[in-house]
Design a protein around this motif. Structure first.
Motif, PDB file in Angstrom:
ATOM      1  N   ALA A  41     -31.969  25.060  26.113  1.00 27.29           N
ATOM      2  CA  ALA A  41     -31.663  25.241  24.696  1.00 27.29           C
ATOM      3  C   ALA A  41     -32.923  24.955  23.897  1.00 27.29           C
ATOM      4  O   ALA A  41     -33.426  23.834  23.955  1.00 27.29           O
ATOM      5  N   PRO A  42     -33.434  25.963  23.231  1.00 25.04           N
ATOM      6  CA  PRO A  42     -32.957  27.338  23.202  1.00 25.04           C
ATOM      7  C   PRO A  42     -33.537  28.155  24.352  1.00 25.04           C
ATOM      8  O   PRO A  42     -34.578  27.823  24.902  1.00 25.04           O
ATOM      9  N   LEU A  43     -32.827  29.232  24.674  1.00 21.26           N
ATOM     10  CA  LEU A  43     -33.329  30.182  25.662  1.00 21.26           C
ATOM     11  C   LEU A  43     -34.537  30.912  25.084  1.00 21.26           C
ATOM     12  O   LEU A  43     -34.632  31.116  23.877  1.00 21.26           O
ATOM     13  N   GLU A  44     -35.444  31.310  25.941  1.00 17.78           N
ATOM     14  CA  GLU A  44     -36.619  32.077  25.516  1.00 17.78           C
ATOM     15  C   GLU A  44     -36.332  33.575  25.522  1.00 17.78           C
ATOM     16  O   GLU A  44     -36.994  34.334  24.818  1.00 17.78           O
ATOM     17  N   ALA A  70     -25.446  26.632  35.305  1.00 18.24           N
ATOM     18  CA  ALA A  70     -26.553  26.462  34.356  1.00 18.24           C
ATOM     19  C   ALA A  70     -26.013  26.888  33.004  1.00 18.24           C
ATOM     20  O   ALA A  70     -25.186  27.804  32.909  1.00 18.24           O
ATOM     21  N   LEU A  71     -26.456  26.223  31.955  1.00 20.50           N
ATOM     22  CA  LEU A  71     -25.985  26.528  30.614  1.00 20.50           C
ATOM     23  C   LEU A  71     -27.180  26.848  29.733  1.00 20.50           C
ATOM     24  O   LEU A  71     -28.167  26.116  29.730  1.00 20.50           O
ATOM     25  N   GLY A  72     -27.074  27.934  29.000  1.00 23.82           N
ATOM     26  CA  GLY A  72     -28.137  28.325  28.080  1.00 23.82           C
ATOM     27  C   GLY A  72     -27.588  28.551  26.690  1.00 23.82           C
ATOM     28  O   GLY A  72     -26.432  28.946  26.523  1.00 23.82           O
ATOM     29  N   VAL A  73     -28.426  28.301  25.691  1.00 22.65           N
ATOM     30  CA  VAL A  73     -28.040  28.475  24.297  1.00 22.65           C
ATOM     31  C   VAL A  73     -29.077  29.346  23.603  1.00 22.65           C
ATOM     32  O   VAL A  73     -30.278  29.111  23.729  1.00 22.65           O
ATOM     33  N   ALA A  74     -28.589  30.338  22.878  1.00 19.74           N
ATOM     34  CA  ALA A  74     -29.446  31.219  22.072  1.00 19.74           C
ATOM     35  C   ALA A  74     -28.874  31.230  20.654  1.00 19.74           C
ATOM     36  O   ALA A  74     -28.019  32.062  20.329  1.00 19.74           O
ATOM     37  N   PRO A  75     -29.279  30.277  19.809  1.00 15.89           N
ATOM     38  CA  PRO A  75     -28.698  30.179  18.466  1.00 15.89           C
ATOM     39  C   PRO A  75     -28.753  31.472  17.649  1.00 15.89           C
ATOM     40  O   PRO A  75     -27.883  31.721  16.822  1.00 15.89           O
ATOM     41  N   CYS A 101     -23.258  26.305  20.056  1.00 16.39           N
ATOM     42  CA  CYS A 101     -23.960  27.568  19.792  1.00 16.39           C
ATOM     43  C   CYS A 101     -25.205  27.385  18.938  1.00 16.39           C
ATOM     44  O   CYS A 101     -26.074  28.258  18.925  1.00 16.39           O
ATOM     45  N   SER A 102     -25.294  26.287  18.229  1.00 19.83           N
ATOM     46  CA  SER A 102     -26.477  26.054  17.390  1.00 19.83           C
ATOM     47  C   SER A 102     -27.404  24.983  17.965  1.00 19.83           C
ATOM     48  O   SER A 102     -28.417  24.646  17.346  1.00 19.83           O
ATOM     49  N   ALA A 103     -27.083  24.485  19.152  1.00 20.46           N
ATOM     50  CA  ALA A 103     -27.904  23.427  19.764  1.00 20.46           C
ATOM     51  C   ALA A 103     -29.321  23.928  20.015  1.00 20.46           C
ATOM     52  O   ALA A 103     -29.526  25.049  20.475  1.00 20.46           O
ATOM     53  N   GLU A 104     -30.274  23.082  19.713  1.00 21.09           N
ATOM     54  CA  GLU A 104     -31.681  23.447  19.888  1.00 21.09           C
ATOM     55  C   GLU A 104     -32.385  22.606  20.939  1.00 21.09           C
ATOM     56  O   GLU A 104     -33.606  22.661  21.062  1.00 21.09           O
ATOM     57  N   SER A 105     -31.602  21.846  21.716  1.00 22.27           N
ATOM     58  CA  SER A 105     -32.180  21.072  22.807  1.00 22.27           C
ATOM     59  C   SER A 105     -31.077  20.734  23.809  1.00 22.27           C
ATOM     60  O   SER A 105     -29.894  20.693  23.444  1.00 22.27           O
ATOM     61  N   PRO A 106     -31.457  20.477  25.058  1.00 25.98           N
ATOM     62  CA  PRO A 106     -30.454  20.028  26.031  1.00 25.98           C
ATOM     63  C   PRO A 106     -29.750  18.748  25.585  1.00 25.98           C
ATOM     64  O   PRO A 106     -28.556  18.581  25.821  1.00 25.98           O
ATOM     65  N   VAL A 150     -26.868  19.530  23.382  1.00 27.63           N
ATOM     66  CA  VAL A 150     -25.741  20.050  24.168  1.00 27.63           C
ATOM     67  C   VAL A 150     -24.982  18.888  24.812  1.00 27.63           C
ATOM     68  O   VAL A 150     -23.756  18.796  24.722  1.00 27.63           O
ATOM     69  N   LEU A 151     -25.711  17.995  25.448  1.00 27.93           N
ATOM     70  CA  LEU A 151     -25.078  16.842  26.112  1.00 27.93           C
ATOM     71  C   LEU A 151     -24.331  15.973  25.101  1.00 27.93           C
ATOM     72  O   LEU A 151     -23.220  15.501  25.365  1.00 27.93           O
ATOM     73  N   GLU A 152     -24.920  15.773  23.939  1.00 28.43           N
ATOM     74  CA  GLU A 152     -24.285  14.969  22.892  1.00 28.43           C
ATOM     75  C   GLU A 152     -22.997  15.629  22.423  1.00 28.43           C
ATOM     76  O   GLU A 152     -21.977  14.958  22.224  1.00 28.43           O
ATOM     77  N   ALA A 153     -23.015  16.942  22.253  1.00 29.51           N
ATOM     78  CA  ALA A 153     -21.809  17.650  21.808  1.00 29.51           C
ATOM     79  C   ALA A 153     -20.683  17.495  22.815  1.00 29.51           C
ATOM     80  O   ALA A 153     -19.539  17.253  22.430  1.00 29.51           O
ATOM     81  N   PHE A 154     -20.996  17.617  24.089  1.00 34.03           N
ATOM     82  CA  PHE A 154     -19.953  17.444  25.122  1.00 34.03           C
ATOM     83  C   PHE A 154     -19.472  16.000  25.170  1.00 34.03           C
ATOM     84  O   PHE A 154     -18.288  15.752  25.386  1.00 34.03           O
ATOM     85  N   SER A 155     -20.358  15.043  24.972  1.00 30.82           N
ATOM     86  CA  SER A 155     -19.929  13.640  25.049  1.00 30.82           C
ATOM     87  C   SER A 155     -19.027  13.254  23.886  1.00 30.82           C
ATOM     88  O   SER A 155     -18.229  12.331  24.003  1.00 30.82           O
ATOM     89  N   GLN A 156     -19.129  13.961  22.773  1.00 23.87           N
ATOM     90  CA  GLN A 156     -18.308  13.649  21.612  1.00 23.87           C
ATOM     91  C   GLN A 156     -17.029  14.462  21.546  1.00 23.87           C
ATOM     92  O   GLN A 156     -16.208  14.259  20.661  1.00 23.87           O
ATOM     93  N   SER A 157     -16.846  15.395  22.491  1.00 24.91           N
ATOM     94  CA  SER A 157     -15.650  16.243  22.441  1.00 24.91           C
ATOM     95  C   SER A 157     -14.489  15.611  23.160  1.00 24.91           C
ATOM     96  O   SER A 157     -14.589  14.709  23.910  1.00 24.91           O
TER      97      SER A 157
END
Length: 149
Positions: free
Chosen positions: A14-17, A79-84, A134-139, A142-149
Motif C-alpha cells: 500500500a500503495p501499489l505501484e 497478499a493484499l494490495g491497495v490502489a487508492p 481502500c484509502s490506506a497509504e501504508s501497510p 491496513v493493519l491498523e484498520a483490521f485491528s480496529q474492525s
C-alpha cells in the motif's frame, strides 16, 4: 480463518505501484515471492493470469480477488494490495478496484478459500472499514484498520 490474523506487513503493498490489471497481479505475486511464500513467481503469475482470463475477479465495490488453485503453495496464501486511485480490473460494477486480495490455495483445500471469500464479502458490507482500507497509504494503515474492525 480471519484475514486479519494472517496479515503481516510483508504481504501488504500500500500503495501499489501498478496501474494495469496484469501488473497488479504480477506485483502481488512478487510480494509473495519476496516474503518466501512461493518459489516461482513467474509460474504463480501464469496460473493467476490464466484463471483471470476465464472471468474477471473484480467483484465490485472497489474489491478484486485474483486467485488460483495451485500446488505451488502448501496452504492458504494471501497478499493484499491497495490502489487508492483505483485500477480498471473489469469489475462487475464497472468501477475501478482499489483493494486487491490475491489468494493462492492448493487444489485439495477449498475450505480456507471459501472462508476468505465470505470474509471479503463481509468487508465489502462494512463501509467504514472498506473506505479505510481502500484509502490506506501504508501497510501499517491496513493493519491498523483490521485491528480496529
Amino acid at each position: 480463518m480471519a484475514i486479519a490474523e494472517i496479515l503481516k506487513r510483508d504481504i501488504i503493498k500500500a500503495p501499489l505501484e501498478s496501474s494495469e490489471k496484469s501488473d497488479v497481479i504480477r506485483e502481488l505475486v512478487n510480494i509473495l515471492h519476496e516474503a518466501d511464500l512461493i518459489d516461482d513467481s513467474e509460474a504463480a503469475f501464469e496460473v493467476v493470469a490464466k484463471r483471470e482470463e476465464s472471468g474477471s475477479t473484480g467483484l465490485g465495490m472497489g474489491i478484486a480477488v485474483p486467485h488460483a488453485k495451485t500446488d505451488m503453495v502448501p496452504g492458504f496464501t494471501l497478499a493484499l494490495g491497495v490502489a487508492p486511485e483505483g485500477i480498471d480490473f473489469d469489475s462487475l460494477d464497472g468501477q475501478p478496484a482499489k483493494l486487491f486480495f490475491l489468494i493462492l490455495v492448493p487444489p485439495n483445500q477449498p475450505g480456507p478459500h471459501s472462508d476468505a471469500l465470505m470474509e471479503i464479502a463481509q468487508i465489502s458490507m462494512n463501509t467504514p472499514l472498506l473506505n479505510t482500507l481502500c484509502s490506506a497509504e501504508s501497510p501499517e494503515e491496513v493493519l491498523e484498520a483490521f485491528s480496529q474492525s
